[in-house]
Design a protein around this motif. Sequence first.
Motif, PDB file in Angstrom:
ATOM      1  N   SER A   1       6.330   6.161  -5.774  1.00  0.00           N
ATOM      2  CA  SER A   1       6.741   5.443  -6.830  1.00  0.00           C
ATOM      3  C   SER A   1       5.762   3.926  -6.134  1.00  0.00           C
ATOM      4  CB  SER A   1       7.770   4.695  -5.862  1.00  0.00           C
ATOM      5  OG  SER A   1       7.876   3.933  -5.009  1.00  0.00           O
TER       6      SER A   1
ATOM      7  N   ASP B   1       5.782   1.213  -5.235  1.00  0.00           N
ATOM      8  CA  ASP B   1       5.763   0.607  -4.705  1.00  0.00           C
ATOM      9  C   ASP B   1       4.840   1.044  -3.172  1.00  0.00           C
ATOM     10  OD1 ASP B   1       7.992  -0.841  -5.370  1.00  0.00           O
ATOM     11  OD2 ASP B   1       9.982  -0.054  -4.112  1.00  0.00           O
TER      12      ASP B   1
ATOM     13  N   TYR C   1       9.539   6.610  -2.030  1.00  0.00           N
ATOM     14  CA  TYR C   1       9.249   5.830  -2.115  1.00  0.00           C
ATOM     15  C   TYR C   1       7.335   5.830  -1.615  1.00  0.00           C
ATOM     16  CZ  TYR C   1       5.981   2.247   0.921  1.00  0.00           C
ATOM     17  OH  TYR C   1       5.413   1.359   0.947  1.00  0.00           O
TER      18      TYR C   1
ATOM     19  N   ASN D   1       2.182   2.215  -4.335  1.00  0.00           N
ATOM     20  CA  ASN D   1       0.411   2.809  -4.974  1.00  0.00           C
ATOM     21  C   ASN D   1      -0.914   1.935  -3.548  1.00  0.00           C
ATOM     22  OD1 ASN D   1       1.272   3.466  -7.625  1.00  0.00           O
ATOM     23  ND2 ASN D   1       1.249   1.158  -7.970  1.00  0.00           N
TER      24      ASN D   1
ATOM     25  N   ARG E   1      12.334   4.040 -10.520  1.00  0.00           N
ATOM     26  CA  ARG E   1      11.250   3.684  -9.877  1.00  0.00           C
ATOM     27  C   ARG E   1      10.348   4.833 -11.087  1.00  0.00           C
ATOM     28  NH1 ARG E   1      11.208   3.014  -3.715  1.00  0.00           N
ATOM     29  NH2 ARG E   1      12.113   4.761  -4.332  1.00  0.00           N
TER      30      ARG E   1
END
Length: 254
Positions: free
Chosen positions: A234, A236, A231, A238, A2
């Motif tokens: 990443s 994921d 996380y 945004n 990622r």
Amino acid sequence: MRHNKKIALVTGGSGGIGAAIVDRYLAEGAAVAIVDYNQELGQQQARRLSEKGGRVHFVAADVADFDACANACREIEQVLGPVDILVNNAGISPKHDGRPMPIHMMDPKEWLQVVGVNLNGAFNFSRLVTGGMIERKYGRIVSMSSVAGKAYLGDIVAAHYSTTKAALIGFTRHLAGELGPYGITVNALAPGRIATPLVRTVSEEANLGVINDTPLRRLGEPSEVADVCCYLTSPDANFVTGQVIDVAGGWLMT
């Protein structure tokens, strides 16, 4: 992968939670700059990770010293490139015979030292990397707060630590609003008791008390904090910004 081709800067990245975050970013394809006051430990870690194929660079610097931070950023840009991800992880929590110092006995120099590392360090690096992030319309910042920034933990930490961790929450929310229009997300983590050398500076009795008050009945692992940190930076996450996420096993739920 990622974080493939991203460049992450992790302060206090030579041990504990910081080292776990560095490992995780490398595993996800990022190049990582470690900034730490402990030169020997930082060089050892950078060497170990480089031998495993990671693209990693270590810079020894006192995060409380703005000029030292500026020099570190210049070196990192020259070696790795512009910083995409900043993790303000460096932090200290002085103890005296395993106990926090009460305010009426605290040395003003200790107060200033904790504020310098825990809070000014986050300002220094945020100040230095956000200009480039604004120009590129991309950036991810995560600062390491604590459940101590939201609750009274007088048997475990002193006033300077709680104050700086609470301040990082306000710092995070302000930057999220200020930098959001440029595509930069800013979040914070609030770990509970994590199995690091810092946790072992207090009494076993105090840590057992925390475990008994934690629904999951254990200390957290540095890798579990690293999971949430990665996380947040990443793709994921945004659309996640201005948040303070507890990684505490349910301890001190609010």
